[in-house]
Each structure stands twice: as C-alpha cells, then as structure tokens.
Design an enzyme around this catalytic site. Structure first.
Site, short mmCIF file in Angstrom:
data_model
loop_
_atom_site.label_atom_id
_atom_site.label_comp_id
_atom_site.label_asym_id
_atom_site.label_seq_id
_atom_site.Cartn_x
_atom_site.Cartn_y
_atom_site.Cartn_z
N ASP A 30 0.83 -1.21 0.00
CA ASP A 30 0.00 0.00 0.00
C ASP A 30 0.86 1.26 0.00
O ASP A 30 0.64 2.18 0.81
CB ASP A 30 -0.94 0.02 1.22
CG ASP A 30 -1.76 -1.26 1.35
OD1 ASP A 30 -2.13 -1.82 0.31
OD2 ASP A 30 -2.01 -1.68 2.49
N GLU A 199 -11.20 0.79 -3.87
CA GLU A 199 -10.51 1.24 -2.65
C GLU A 199 -9.26 2.00 -3.05
O GLU A 199 -9.04 2.25 -4.23
CB GLU A 199 -10.16 0.02 -1.76
CG GLU A 199 -9.29 -1.01 -2.47
CD GLU A 199 -9.16 -2.32 -1.71
OE1 GLU A 199 -9.88 -2.55 -0.73
OE2 GLU A 199 -8.32 -3.14 -2.13
#
Ligand code: 6LW
Length: 519
Positions: A30, A199
């Site tokens: 991420d 997302e």
C-alpha cells in the site's frame, strides 16, 4: 545498520540505465509517495507491528532508505485489539505548505486519523480522528481546503457480506487536517469501473482535470488500478474507457497482484507510480506484498497508463534523477543507544522486556508470554525482504524452562522457530514448526555456552542450524517448507518477519549481534 547514500553525478549513460523491481522488497504494501523539492518520501502499511507506518526517503525513486516510522508512541498507535493483519491499513503521505500529513486507518481502534509534522524525522503529532467509514483514506489540498477521501465499506473490513442494495465506491468530505473535524457532509464520488472492492483512492490534479485513482478487484490476483476524471473535485467522475490502467490479472508475469498505486510528478514533467505487487513461486508468496515503481505515460486524450502498456516490468528505464547507491548493511551489533529502524515488535513497544544497556553492546530480551503464538510475544524482528536470504545471531541464553530463540514469523498461527530451552536439567536446541493447529518439534542436547543460531531460505525451504562458538556442537535441522508461511496458506495482508524472541517469565537472551543478508 544504514549509511548515507553516495550520490554519483548523473550522466546521460546513467539516466538511460534501468532499475530493478521491487524497489522496496519484502512486506511493504500500500505505498504512498510525496515529493518535497528533490526528495521523495514513501510510507506503507504496518498492521499489528509497532512502531507503525515505516517511512522512507529517496532522491532517485529507486534507492529508498528507511528514516523511521510515523507512529512511534502508544498514544498514537493503540494495537491492543489488533489481531493478525488488523491495525494500521493503507497510509497516504502528502506535503502541503511546509507540513507533512499522513492519514491512515486503525481498523482495530479509532478508524481514520491524520498526523502531521514539519520534520519527517519526527516527532509526528498526536492523531486527530475523522468520522467517516471505510478504509484507505487520502488527502488532496487546494484553495485552502483539505479534501478527504476513503472507500465506502458496508461493514468491518474482512467480512464482505453482500447487501444487494449497497454500492461500494469512493467517498469524500472536507476536513480540518489539524483537528479532524468534518467541514461538510460526506458525498459519494465514484463506484469504480465495475471491479470488486473499489478502494485506495488518491485524488490529484493535472491541468484542468481532477483525477481519481483507485484500486479494484481485491488485493489478490484480480487486483488492478483504474482511474476516472472530472472538472471538479466533487465530480461527476467519468471513467477512463481504457480502464484498467494497470493489471497483471491472468498474465504469466513473475509479478502478480499489482495495484494500490500512488502517483508523483517530477520536475522534468514525467510521472511515476508506486504500487504494490507480489512475486509468487508455484502460486504462493510468503514475504508479503512489495513496493514497485513504474513510469506513467499520458495519451493524447489525457488518460494515464502505468508501466509498459499497463504492465509493470522487473526492469524499467530509470527516472532522469541522479543515481544513488544502496544504503543498508543488514547487520546490527547492538552497539548504538537505539535499535536500528528496521526492528519492530508486536502491538506495543517491547519496553522493559528489551534493553541495550543492561549488558552494553548486547541486546537483552526477557520473556513475558507463555508461548510463541501469544499476541504479546516478547519479539523483535525485521522483515524478510528476500526469498533467498540468511540471518544469524550470537546468543547467550538463560532460558530456564522458557525459550530464547530465532523465529520466522508470519502470524500467531504460522511460524517456525529454533530456540534454546532447559528440560529436566538438560539444555536443548529445539526446532519447532507451527502451522495452524499443528505443531512439530525436533531437538538435540547442547552444553552451556554461547551459540550461533542461523536460518536461511530459498523459494521452497527454510533451513535452521545451530553452532556452538567453541565449534564442538553443530546441528543442521531438516529443511522446512516455506509454503506453510505463505499468504495463500496463512491468509492476511502481511509477510514473514525474521526475529529474536524470549518466552517464559524467567527466560533471558543476550544477543551480541544480528546479521541479515540477501544470498
Ligand atoms: C488495504 C487495501 C488493500 O487497505 O489491502 O491492496 C488492504 N489493498 O487497499 C490492506 O493492505
């Protein structure tokens, strides 16, 4: 563990050279990036590990040096309720008006928060909390407003129960980044291009257009990056007809599961993406989701594409930035006043269970939990960043009936360790494999005295071995399979840590040095 980067002068030859992916190997998923002049900063997720949110610095986008963590105090990072792969998800880092901001979600307590600092080396502020559901928060600053995005989650992340009336997607409000107060109601922005789990939003501007970059498909093999654009930060967002702009789904590439990207623009007008990906072996990976770098190209219609036509390669042409050399040695002699930045403990600072001063030049660990599967294990580890690696340590152990050892740890239920213990007055070195409900051990007797404990790995196996420093005792345990520590077996979002630990109230281990290297 680290030295300053040597900067070589950029030459036309160097700027045409390539770099290798991943740029940050091991469990650093991420990624989010920002640029301050000629320096780049990058953060990644840290889940149940303490301190939280590793922070890296680079001047060439390829060599990254970890300079610390964003969350270093328990007042910033409460992981007491964090199970495996819970805790800190998906940070975003931005620099605005002389201030660094990081936002992320503590899924085990508090939800979204923002911290700030003027010095990335710290300290960072206490968190302020933003009352918006979902995960993967991001920030965009314009005209005195701080836009705050996240995804929309129908329920706690991980359940994914289907409510037919529920539309997942990306939502936004405006916040005061210093108080977390919402300055307007949250509004829905975009449902994504049709993949599951939209997302990882990041909003940015190029020219007159606002771009909303997202991930879809879930973080596994279907992962992808898509994009939409609008004339206002509030939309309406028009989906890129050529979405996805990155995906390795169903490709025979050694790099898989690519997604969760963030963009940065250089002074030369080029754009680059950092993103997560995996490098599976026989369909499995155990060292986590890693950070990759790829160029971004823009087409004549003003849509971006990542890498080579939506694919990330193991080698790309370098950015035109002066090249720097690797910085980390991977060895810690425990001679400094503080541990090197690579080390992390579980859920809370290891505190009084570790000392660098009790025996100067040595790391002393004392036991506090009853077994190695305890969430409160007295453990200090670093990420296994290379599939082929070796790690070793010299230990003087006073284990009593507890354990002092070296562990390859995926989570509480998936770990392999080698430890010193005493049973019926005899000292043993034991190799234990814990896979879910199953546990198996092999042991051999040793005499008192310092031991070198070592573990090495390749794609398929870990090998543990033990050597007494007088050379009289040596034992090589049977290799054990990497597959049972893989994400595909253990589940979750993390990767293997190689660590030192002590178990049992009376156990003490004194470690003279720890050495980790790629082999
Ligand atoms: C993260 C989500 C994801 O919040 O996995 O890759 C979650 N995608 O965006 C945990 O890393």
């Amino acid at each position: 563990m680290a030295t300053e980067p040597d900067r070589a002068a950029a030459s036309p030859k160097q700027t045409r050279a390539t770099f290798s992916n991943p740029v940050i190997p091991g469990f650093y998923p991420d990624p989010s990036i920002c640029r301050v002049g000629e320096t780049f900063y990058l953060v990644s997720s840290s889940f149940e590990y303490f301190p939280g949110i590793p922070l890296f610095e680079s001047s060439d986008l390829v060599q990254w040096k970890q300079i610390g963590h964003v969350l270093t105090r328990e007042s910033q990072l409460d992981l007491r309720a964090a199970g495996p792969s819970q805790g800190i998800y998906a940070p975003t880092i931005r620099w605005h008006d002389g201030v660094f901001f990081v936002t992320a979600t503590n899924v085990s307590g508090g939800g979204h928060f923002i911290v700030h600092t003027t010095d990335p080396y710290g300290p960072w502020s206490e968190p302020v909390w933003v009352d918006q559901d979902g995960i993967d928060p991001s920030l965009y600053f314009e005209d005195g407003l701080t836009y705050f995005q996240s995804n929309v989650e129908p329920e706690p992340h991980g359940e994914h129960a289907v409510d037919p009336g529920f539309v997942r997607g990306i939502q936004q409000c405006v916040v005061d980044p210093f108080s977390g107060a919402k300055l307007c109601p949250t509004r829905f922005l975009w449902a994504g291009s049709g993949g599951r789990f939209p997302e990882a939003p990041h909003l940015f501007r190029r020219g007159a257009s606002y771009y909303l970059l997202v991930a879809e498909g879930g973080t596994e093999a279907g992962h992808m990056v898509t994009i939409a654009r609008a004339e206002s930060p509030w939309g309406p967002f028009e989906s890129n007809p050529a979405n996805p702009i990155l995906s390795h789904r169903s490709l025979a590439s050694p790099i898989q599961s690519t997604g969760h990207a963030d963009f940065v623009e250089l002074d030369d007008g080029t754009w680059w993406a950092v993103l997560l990906g995996t490098r599976p072996h026989k369909g499995r990976h155990h060292i986590g989701r890693e950070t990759f770098l790829a160029p971004v190209s823009w087409d004549s219609e003003g849509w971006p594409r990542i890498g080579e036509n939506g694919k990330v390669l193991a080698e790309h042409v370098r950015p035109t930035l002066a090249q720097t050399t690797p910085t980390s040695s991977g060895r810690d002699d425990f001679d400094e006043a503080e541990l090197a930045v690579e080390w992390a403990s579980l859920r809370r600072p290891i505190g009084s269970n570790s000392s660098l001063t009790r025996r100067p030049g040595w790391l002393t660990l004392t036991g506090r939990s009853a077994h190695t599967g305890d969430p409160d294990l007295s453990f200090l580890g670093r990420r296994q960043q290379h599939v082929r690696f070796s790690a070793s340590t010299l230990v003087e152990a006073q284990p009593a009936s507890g354990e002092v050892g070296l562990i390859a740890r995926m989570d509480e239920r998936h770990h392999y360790e080698m430890f010193v213990t005493e049973r019926s007055g005899q000292r043993f070195v034991v190799n234990r494999r814990v896979v879910g409900d199953m546990s198996a051990e092999n042991s051999f007797p040793v005499s008192d005295g310092p031991l070198i404990l070592a573990v090495s790995g390749n794609d398929d196996t870990y090998s543990f071995s033990c050597l007494s420093t007088d050379g009289l005792n040596e034992h090589n345990f049977q290799p054990v399979e990497t597959r049972y520590l893989s994400t595909e077996v253990a589940g979750g979002f993390t990767g293997v840590f190689i660590g030192l630990y002590a178990v049992g109230a009376g156990a003490t281990g004194e470690f003279d040095w720890f050495d980790y290297r790629e082999s």
